[in-house]
Design a protein around this motif. Structure first.
Motif, PDB file in Angstrom:
ATOM      1  N   PRO A 475       0.821  -1.222   0.000  1.00 42.88           N
ATOM      2  CA  PRO A 475       0.000   0.000   0.000  1.00 42.88           C
ATOM      3  C   PRO A 475       0.851   1.268   0.000  1.00 42.88           C
ATOM      4  CG  PRO A 475       0.155  -0.862   2.215  1.00 42.88           C
ATOM      5  CD  PRO A 475       0.880  -1.852   1.329  1.00 42.88           C
ATOM      6  N   ALA A 476       0.288   2.330  -0.526  1.00 43.09           N
ATOM      7  CA  ALA A 476       0.919   3.643  -0.356  1.00 43.09           C
ATOM      8  C   ALA A 476       0.768   4.050   1.101  1.00 43.09           C
ATOM      9  CB  ALA A 476       0.253   4.666  -1.268  1.00 43.09           C
ATOM     10  N   VAL A 477       1.804   4.659   1.652  1.00 42.53           N
ATOM     11  CA  VAL A 477       1.788   5.087   3.053  1.00 42.53           C
ATOM     12  C   VAL A 477       1.951   6.601   3.091  1.00 42.53           C
ATOM     13  CG1 VAL A 477       3.006   5.005   5.258  1.00 42.53           C
ATOM     14  CG2 VAL A 477       2.672   2.910   3.941  1.00 42.53           C
ATOM     15  N   ILE A 478       1.012   7.259   3.759  1.00 43.78           N
ATOM     16  CA  ILE A 478       1.059   8.722   3.895  1.00 43.78           C
ATOM     17  C   ILE A 478       1.075   9.053   5.383  1.00 43.78           C
ATOM     18  CG2 ILE A 478      -0.107  10.899   3.420  1.00 43.78           C
ATOM     19  CD1 ILE A 478      -1.452   9.533   1.022  1.00 43.78           C
ATOM     20  N   MET A 479       2.053   9.831   5.795  1.00 46.93           N
ATOM     21  CA  MET A 479       2.101  10.331   7.171  1.00 46.93           C
ATOM     22  C   MET A 479       1.694  11.801   7.167  1.00 46.93           C
ATOM     23  SD  MET A 479       5.637   8.525   8.462  1.00 46.93           S
ATOM     24  CE  MET A 479       6.532   8.706   6.915  1.00 46.93           C
ATOM     25  N   ILE A 480       0.911  12.191   8.149  1.00 50.89           N
ATOM     26  CA  ILE A 480       0.413  13.571   8.213  1.00 50.89           C
ATOM     27  C   ILE A 480       0.815  14.205   9.537  1.00 50.89           C
ATOM     28  CG2 ILE A 480      -1.642  15.028   8.312  1.00 50.89           C
ATOM     29  CD1 ILE A 480      -3.053  13.080   6.521  1.00 50.89           C
ATOM     30  N   THR A 481       1.348  15.399   9.453  1.00 51.30           N
ATOM     31  CA  THR A 481       1.617  16.199  10.644  1.00 51.30           C
ATOM     32  C   THR A 481       0.944  17.549  10.469  1.00 51.30           C
ATOM     33  OG1 THR A 481       3.746  15.153  11.089  1.00 51.30           O
ATOM     34  CG2 THR A 481       3.377  17.311  12.052  1.00 51.30           C
ATOM     35  N   GLN A 482       0.216  17.955  11.493  1.00 50.63           N
ATOM     36  CA  GLN A 482      -0.493  19.234  11.476  1.00 50.63           C
ATOM     37  C   GLN A 482      -0.070  20.010  12.727  1.00 50.63           C
ATOM     38  OE1 GLN A 482      -1.759  22.097  10.803  1.00 50.63           O
ATOM     39  NE2 GLN A 482      -3.407  21.264   9.525  1.00 50.63           N
ATOM     40  N   VAL A 483       0.790  21.012  12.547  1.00 51.49           N
ATOM     41  CA  VAL A 483       1.353  21.700  13.713  1.00 51.49           C
ATOM     42  C   VAL A 483       0.417  22.743  14.305  1.00 51.49           C
ATOM     43  CG1 VAL A 483       3.722  21.371  12.901  1.00 51.49           C
ATOM     44  CG2 VAL A 483       2.527  23.492  12.363  1.00 51.49           C
ATOM     45  N   TYR A 484      -0.618  23.147  13.560  1.00 54.52           N
ATOM     46  CA  TYR A 484      -1.449  24.247  14.039  1.00 54.52           C
ATOM     47  C   TYR A 484      -2.688  23.800  14.815  1.00 54.52           C
ATOM     48  CZ  TYR A 484       1.396  27.414  11.324  1.00 54.52           C
ATOM     49  OH  TYR A 484       2.456  28.140  10.848  1.00 54.52           O
ATOM     50  N   VAL A 486      -3.649  22.678  17.681  1.00 61.12           N
ATOM     51  CA  VAL A 486      -3.094  22.447  19.009  1.00 61.12           C
ATOM     52  C   VAL A 486      -3.476  23.605  19.917  1.00 61.12           C
ATOM     53  CG1 VAL A 486      -0.930  23.600  18.485  1.00 61.12           C
ATOM     54  CG2 VAL A 486      -0.961  21.853  20.227  1.00 61.12           C
ATOM     55  N   LEU A 487      -3.588  23.308  21.202  1.00 58.62           N
ATOM     56  CA  LEU A 487      -3.828  24.348  22.183  1.00 58.62           C
ATOM     57  C   LEU A 487      -2.532  25.122  22.441  1.00 58.62           C
ATOM     58  CD1 LEU A 487      -5.977  22.292  24.706  1.00 58.62           C
ATOM     59  CD2 LEU A 487      -6.806  23.976  23.058  1.00 58.62           C
ATOM     60  N   PRO A 488      -2.639  26.364  22.915  1.00 56.96           N
ATOM     61  CA  PRO A 488      -1.415  27.129  23.214  1.00 56.96           C
ATOM     62  C   PRO A 488      -0.521  26.382  24.200  1.00 56.96           C
ATOM     63  CG  PRO A 488      -3.368  28.540  23.307  1.00 56.96           C
ATOM     64  CD  PRO A 488      -3.866  27.126  23.165  1.00 56.96           C
ATOM     65  N   ASN A 489       0.783  26.500  24.003  1.00 58.66           N
ATOM     66  CA  ASN A 489       1.790  25.905  24.884  1.00 58.66           C
ATOM     67  C   ASN A 489       1.711  24.380  24.935  1.00 58.66           C
ATOM     68  OD1 ASN A 489       2.688  28.529  25.617  1.00 58.66           O
ATOM     69  ND2 ASN A 489       1.010  28.657  27.094  1.00 58.66           N
ATOM     70  N   GLN A 490       1.171  23.763  23.917  1.00 59.73           N
ATOM     71  CA  GLN A 490       1.055  22.307  23.893  1.00 59.73           C
ATOM     72  C   GLN A 490       1.790  21.780  22.666  1.00 59.73           C
ATOM     73  OE1 GLN A 490      -2.719  20.122  22.720  1.00 59.73           O
ATOM     74  NE2 GLN A 490      -2.839  19.875  24.924  1.00 59.73           N
ATOM     75  N   THR A 491       2.484  20.666  22.842  1.00 59.19           N
ATOM     76  CA  THR A 491       3.163  20.047  21.702  1.00 59.19           C
ATOM     77  C   THR A 491       2.122  19.316  20.855  1.00 59.19           C
ATOM     78  OG1 THR A 491       5.146  19.710  23.032  1.00 59.19           O
ATOM     79  CG2 THR A 491       4.969  18.445  20.993  1.00 59.19           C
ATOM     80  N   SER A 524       7.511  28.286  12.332  1.00 59.06           N
ATOM     81  CA  SER A 524       8.745  28.905  12.816  1.00 59.06           C
ATOM     82  C   SER A 524       8.558  29.590  14.167  1.00 59.06           C
ATOM     83  CB  SER A 524       9.253  29.931  11.802  1.00 59.06           C
ATOM     84  OG  SER A 524       8.300  30.978  11.625  1.00 59.06           O
ATOM     85  N   LYS A 525       7.311  29.779  14.573  1.00 55.13           N
ATOM     86  CA  LYS A 525       7.048  30.476  15.834  1.00 55.13           C
ATOM     87  C   LYS A 525       6.890  29.528  17.018  1.00 55.13           C
ATOM     88  CE  LYS A 525       5.047  34.583  13.696  1.00 55.13           C
ATOM     89  NZ  LYS A 525       5.501  34.257  12.357  1.00 55.13           N
ATOM     90  N   MET A 526       7.042  28.216  16.773  1.00 56.55           N
ATOM     91  CA  MET A 526       6.985  27.283  17.903  1.00 56.55           C
ATOM     92  C   MET A 526       8.163  27.552  18.831  1.00 56.55           C
ATOM     93  SD  MET A 526       5.573  23.453  17.186  1.00 56.55           S
ATOM     94  CE  MET A 526       6.364  23.089  15.652  1.00 56.55           C
ATOM     95  N   LYS A 600       9.535  19.860  18.574  1.00 57.53           N
ATOM     96  CA  LYS A 600       9.086  21.200  18.200  1.00 57.53           C
ATOM     97  C   LYS A 600      10.155  21.906  17.377  1.00 57.53           C
ATOM     98  CE  LYS A 600       7.773  22.431  22.418  1.00 57.53           C
ATOM     99  NZ  LYS A 600       7.242  23.264  23.529  1.00 57.53           N
ATOM    100  N   MET A 601      11.409  21.678  17.731  1.00 56.87           N
ATOM    101  CA  MET A 601      12.492  22.293  16.966  1.00 56.87           C
ATOM    102  C   MET A 601      12.542  21.733  15.541  1.00 56.87           C
ATOM    103  SD  MET A 601      16.574  22.293  17.662  1.00 56.87           S
ATOM    104  CE  MET A 601      17.676  23.040  16.484  1.00 56.87           C
ATOM    105  N   LEU A 602      12.350  20.427  15.395  1.00 54.45           N
ATOM    106  CA  LEU A 602      12.412  19.803  14.068  1.00 54.45           C
ATOM    107  C   LEU A 602      11.338  20.363  13.136  1.00 54.45           C
ATOM    108  CD1 LEU A 602      13.036  16.003  14.786  1.00 54.45           C
ATOM    109  CD2 LEU A 602      14.691  17.816  14.411  1.00 54.45           C
ATOM    110  N   TYR A 603      10.199  20.754  13.696  1.00 58.22           N
ATOM    111  CA  TYR A 603       9.082  21.200  12.870  1.00 58.22           C
ATOM    112  C   TYR A 603       8.982  22.719  12.761  1.00 58.22           C
ATOM    113  CZ  TYR A 603       7.302  16.529  12.147  1.00 58.22           C
ATOM    114  OH  TYR A 603       7.146  15.228  11.726  1.00 58.22           O
ATOM    115  N   ARG A 604      10.083  23.409  13.058  1.00 56.34           N
ATOM    116  CA  ARG A 604      10.079  24.863  12.884  1.00 56.34           C
ATOM    117  C   ARG A 604      10.359  25.244  11.426  1.00 56.34           C
ATOM    118  NH1 ARG A 604      13.705  28.125  16.213  1.00 56.34           N
ATOM    119  NH2 ARG A 604      12.181  29.781  15.938  1.00 56.34           N
ATOM    120  N   TYR A 605      11.239  24.475  10.762  1.00 57.17           N
ATOM    121  CA  TYR A 605      11.591  24.762   9.368  1.00 57.17           C
ATOM    122  C   TYR A 605      11.767  23.455   8.605  1.00 57.17           C
ATOM    123  CZ  TYR A 605      12.511  29.554  10.822  1.00 57.17           C
ATOM    124  OH  TYR A 605      12.375  30.823  11.321  1.00 57.17           O
TER     125      TYR A 605
END
Length: 792
Positions: A475-484, A486-491, A524-526, A600-605
C-alpha cells in the motif's frame, strides 16, 4: 568576450551579455527559492565574476538545470548564510530588477574574510591540490545545512594561514542550529552485523541480559526470538493490538490486557502451562501479571526474563500514559532483562550505568533505506487531497497515519469518503466514532487473524509501532503532521519523529510498501528550549517542589497540612508526572519533555526536518514543498472566535487577494469554500474594498448596505444606462416627480438593476444637475445640465 572593456554598459555586446545574465539570474533565483522552501542541503561554490560574488549550486534533479548561480548581493549573502547556519528560510530577498547590475565588491580580501570566519569557527577544510602545474590549497567549509566551496588558491597551507592571520573575519550573527540528538545517554555500544534475509536468531540464540537491542530495522524477529526461547518470559508490549496479533500467531502466549483476563484467570493459565511460560502484557496490566506470580509463589525476579518491547514508547508516551512506566522500577530488579526496538530511545537513568547495561546495535550489511517524499506545505488538507489524486492506485488501499481523531473526522467529512474509509484507533475512540457513524476499529485483524483494509485507512499512534500488518500487496503510506491544530503551549500530538515513529510506521508492513509520503506544515514560531535550558528549568522545579515537601514537615495543625497537601497535589510538576510518588525524579518523564522540545524544533523549518530524516539512515529523502495561497495558520486564525473581528476580516481580505493571484486549482476550490462561508465579505472584497469596510467598523448591516449602494452605482453608471436616461429626459426641463419615478424604474428594470424603490427618483441626480420643488401637493424636478457625455 575577454576583450570587452571592464566598465559595464559601454559596449552593446556586453549589454546583451548582461541582459542574458539577468534573465538567467531571475530563473536561477526562482529555483534557489524553491530549494530553500523544500528544505534541502545547499552545497555551492563561491566565485567572483568581474568582482561580483556568485554562488554556484550543482543540482541533481530532473527537469532542472545541472547547476544554477545567484548573485550574492548583501541581501542574498546574508540570507544564504542564515540558511546554511540555521535552516531558516524566511525573508527571501527580492530579485534584482531588469538591468539593475549589482555593484562590484572592490574588497580584495573578500575571500580571505570569509575563510577567516570558517577558520575561527573551526569549519575550514584545507586540501593540498595542484592545478595546471601550480601547487596550492583547495578550501571548503561545512555548515549544518550545506557547504561552501571556496575553490583553489595558489598558496601553500602555511602561506594561506599566514595571510589569514592579519585578516579581519567576515562578520555574521547566526548561531548554528544543531539538531538535538535522539539518545540521551553514554552507554557503551557493541555493533553486530546482519545480512539481508537474516533475523536476530542469526546474531544470537537468545537476547542477552542487561542489554538494549537497537534492531535498526523492523521485523527482524526480536519478539519471535523471545517467544521461542527456552525460558520463562514476561514481554511488555506498548499497545493491545500488538498482543492480539501475537496471540493469533502464537497460541502458547498468555495475553494479559484490559478486562479480558482476571488475575485468577492469569494464575490458572500459568499453572496449566507446559514448557516455558510466555506472558505478554501491556504496562497497565503488568501489576495483574505480577500479582498472579506472587500468589503462585514464583520467584519471578530470578525465574523470568523481562523484555520491554518497543521501549521508545516508555519515553514517547509517558506524558499522557503515566502508567506506561509502572514496570520500570521492577525492570531493574529482574536478574535477567532487556529492552528492544528498531528505534530505541535510551535515557540517562543512572540505573542503566549502575547495572552495566550496553547497547547492541544491529548493523545491516545491505542498503535497507526506503525512498520517502517529504512534502512541506502550508496547507496539509489541500496537499493530502492532491497526493491522493496523484496516487491513482485504483483498488489498492492507502494507509494514512495521523494522530488526531478529530483531524481524521474533519478530513473524512471534507473529502466525503466516509463509505470508503476505516479508522484504526483506541477502543474508547472507536466507540465514539461508531456512535457518529464512522467505520472504526481497535485492531487491524479480525478474529481469524486476517487484515482486510478499505480504500482509505487512517491509523492513530496506537498503530505506529509493534503491530504487524501483513498484506499481499504494497500500500501507499502517507504520514500527516499538522502543527497548528493544538492548544497554546502544547506540543502537537501529530508530530512524527523522523528517527523513531516514521521508521516504525513504515516497518508495520511486513511485505513492504508502495510510495511513502510525509505531508507536513511547519511553524517557525513554535517556542522550544534546548537541552541545557530544559534541564535547568526542570531541576529548579524539582528543588521548588521539595521546598514544598520540606515546608509540610514544619506544619503542626491539620488545617495547614490539609491546605498544603492540596497545593502539592495541584502542582503541575507533580501532576504531569515529573516526580515519582517517592519524591524522586522520573527520568522517563524528563526525557519525554526533552523529546517534546526536540520535536518542536524539528518542525520549525523544513530544512531541519529534512536533515533529521537524512540522519535517520532509514530513508532516501526527496523534498518537494508545495504551498497554497490559503494556509493552515490562516484557517486557525479565522476559526478563532477570541480574535478581534477586525483582525479576522483583515486576514480574510488578504487571503482573497492571494488566492485571486493564484492559478492553482486547489486554491480556486478553497476560494469557493470561502465564498460560501464568508459570502458577505467576499462580496465586499469585490465591491467596496477593505478601506471602506474599516470605515464602517466591520458592522455587517452597514457593510451590506454599502455593497448594495456600490453595486447600484456601478450598474447605473454603465454607458448604455446613461444613454437610455438621456434619451428619456432632456436637460433644462421640468418633470413631474411621478414621471421621473416611473421612467427611472422602467430603465433600471430593463437592465435588471437593483435599486431602492423608495428613493428611485433621487437617482436622477446621478445624471443631471437637478433640484426637486414642491408647490402644494405638486412635486417636480428641474433638470439642469448633463453630468456625463452621451456615448453612441
Amino acid at each position: 568576450m575577454d576583450n570587452l572593456p571592464p566598465i559595464i554598459g559601454y559596449n552593446v555586446r556586453e549589454q546583451e551579455l548582461w541582459e542574458l545574465k539577468f534573465s538567467d539570474n531571475a530563473r536561477h533565483c526562482h529555483i534557489f527559492h524553491k530549494m530553500v522552501r523544500d528544505g534541502v542541503q545547499i552545497n555551492g561554490q563561491l566565485q567572483l565574476e568581474r568582482g561580483i560574488p556568485r554562488f554556484y549550486i550543482k543540482i541533481a534533479v530532473e527537469d532542472l538545470p545541472s547547476a544554477i548561480s545567484v548573485w550574492l548581493t548583501p541581501e542574498f549573502e546574508k540570507f544564504l548564510l542564515c540558511y546554511l547556519f540555521t535552516g531558516h528560510n524566511e525573508g527571501f530577498p527580492t530579485y534584482l530588477k531588469p538591468l539593475e547590475i549589482p555593484k562590484p565588491n572592490p574588497d580584495s580580501d573578500y575571500f580571505y574574510k570569509h575563510i577567516k570566519r570558517e577558520l575561527e569557527r573551526d569549519a575550514a577544510i584545507f586540501r593540498n591540490e595542484e592545478q595546471d602545474g601550480i601547487k596550492g590549497t583547495h578550501v571548503m567549509a561545512k555548515y549544518p545545512f550545506g557547504s561552501i566551496d571556496y575553490g583553489f588558491f595558489p598558496l601553500t597551507q602555511a602561506d594561506l594561514l599566514a595571510t589569514l592571520a592579519s585578516t579581519t573575519p567576515y562578520v555574521y550573527s547566526f548561531v548554528a542550529t544543531a539538531i538535538p540528538d535522539l539518545q540521551n545517554n553514554k552507554l557503551p555500544i557493541e555493533e553486530r552485523d546482519i545480512a539481508a534475509g537474516q533475523h536476530l536468531d542469526a546474531v544470537f540464540k537468545e537476547i542477552p541480559t542487561n542489554t538494549i537491542i537497537d534492531k535498526t530495522i523492523c521485523g527482524v524477529g526480536a519478539t519471535w526470538l523471545e517467544i521461542h526461547s527456552k525460558r520463562n518470559s514476561i514481554i511488555i508490549e506498548p499497545n493491545v493490538p500488538v498482543i492480539i496479533g501475537k496471540e493469533q500467531q502464537h497460541p502458547n502466549i498468555i495475553g494479559v490486557y484490559g478486562e479480558t483476563m482476571s488475575a485468577a484467570m492469569v494464575k490458572q493459565r500459568i499453572s496449566e502451562q507446559t514448557g516455558p511460560v510466555k506472558l505478554m502484557t501491556t504496562p497497565d496490566s503488568y501489576p495483574k501479571v505480577i500479582n498472579a506470580l506472587k500468589q503462585l509463589r514464583i520467584p519471578y525476579l530470578q525465574d523470568y526474563f523481562l523484555l520491554f518491547d518497543e521501549c521508545e514508547k516508555i519515553v514517547a508516551e509517558v506524558d499522557y500514559r503515566q502508567h506506561i512506566t509502572l514496570p520500570i522500577d521492577d525492570f531493574f530488579k529482574f536478574a535477567n532483562k532487556a529492552m528492544v526496538s528498531a528505534t530505541p530511545i535510551v535515557i540517562d537513568d543512572p540505573r542503566f550505568e549502575e547495572q552495566e547495561f550496553k547497547i547492541i546495535k544491529i548493523r545491516p550489511t545491505y542498503d535497507y533505506s526506503k525512498e520517502l517524499e517529504l512534502k512541506p506545505t502550508n496547507n496539509v488538507e489541500v496537499m493530502l487531497k492532491q497526493t491522493l489524486n496523484s496516487l491513482n492506485m485504483e483498488d489498492t488501499p492507502i494507509c494514512i497515519f495521523y494522530n488526531s481523531v478529530q483531524g481524521i473526522k474533519e478530513l473524512i467529512d471534507s473529502f466525503k469518503i466516509g463509505d470508503y474509509t476505516n479508522v484504526y484507533c483506541s477502543t474508547e475512540a472507536q466507540r465514539e466514532l461508531h456512535k457518529e457513524g464512522y467505520k472504526a476499529f481497535d485492531s487491524v485483524t479480525d478474529k481469524s487473524g486476517k487484515t482486510v483494509l478499505n480504500k482509505y485507512n487512517f491509523f492513530t499512534s496506537r498503530f505506529y509501532s509493534a503491530v504487524d500488518i501483513t498484506l499481499d500487496y504494497k500500500p501507499a503510506v502517507i504520514m500527516i503532521t499538522q502543527v497548528y491544530k493544538v492548544l497554546p503551549n502544547q506540543t502537537p500530538y501529530s508530530l512524527i519523529d523522523p528517527e523513531t515513529e516514521a521508521i516504525q510506521i513504515v516497518g508495520r508492513f511486513r511485505n513492504g510498501t508502495g510510495k511513502i509520503t510525509h505531508i507536513t506544515n511547519t511553524n517557525s514560531k513554535m517556542i522550544c528550549k534546548d537541552k541545557a535550558e530544559l534541564e535547568t528549568f526542570l531541576r529548579e522545579e524539582h528543588a521548588g517542589f521539595h521546598k514544598l515537601l520540606d515546608l509540610r514537615k514544619t506544619l503542626t495543625t491539620q488545617g495547614e497540612i490539609c491546605v498544603l497537601d492540596q497545593a502539592i497535589e495541584r502542582v503541575e510538576y507533580k501532576r504531569l508526572g515529573f516526580v515519582t510518588d517517592k519524591g524522586e525524579i522520573n527520568y522517563f518523564r524528563y526525557n519525554n519533555a526533552y523529546l517534546d522540545e526536540r520535536l518542536k524544533m524539528l518542525y520549525r523549518y523544513p530544512a531541519i526536518l529534512h536533515k533529521a530524516y537524512c540522519r535517520s539512515g532509514a530513508f532516501k529523502v526527496v523534498s518537494k514543498a508545495e504551498y497554497a495561497a490559503y494556509t493552515d495558520n490562516d484557517r486557525k486564525v479565522l476559526d478563532d472566535k477570541t480574535k478581534l473581528k477586525s483582525e479576522r476580516i483583515t486576514l480574510l481580505f488578504s487571503i482573497f487577494s492571494r488566492i485571486c493571484l493564484s492559478s492553482k486549482s486547489y486554491d480556486m476550490e478553497f476560494l469557493k469554500e470561502l465564498q460560501r462561508e464568508y459570502a458577505l465579505y467576499y462580496d465586499a472584497y469585490n465591491t467596496i474594498g477593505l478601506r471602506k469596510v474599516r470605515e464602517l467598523n466591520f458592522v455587517d448591516s452597514d457593510v451590506r448596505t454599502e455593497i448594495k449602494r456600490a453595486k447600484f452605482l456601478k450598474r447605473a453608471k454603465e454607458k448604455s444606462v446613461i444613454n437610455k436616461v438621456y434619451a428619456a429626459f432632456a436637460p433644462n426641463t421640468v418633470y413631474k416627480t411621478s414621471e421621473i419615478n416611473s421612467r427611472m424604474k422602467a430603465i433600471f428594470d430593463s437592465y435588471s438593476i437593483e435599486y431602492d424603490r423608495r428613493g428611485v427618483g433621487n437617482s436622477i441626480m446621478l445624471y443631471f444637475e437637478a433640484t426637486e420643488a414642491r408647490t402644494g401637493t405638486k412635486r417636480t424636478w428641474k433638470l439642469g445640465a448633463k453630468k456625463f457625455q452621451s456615448v453612441t
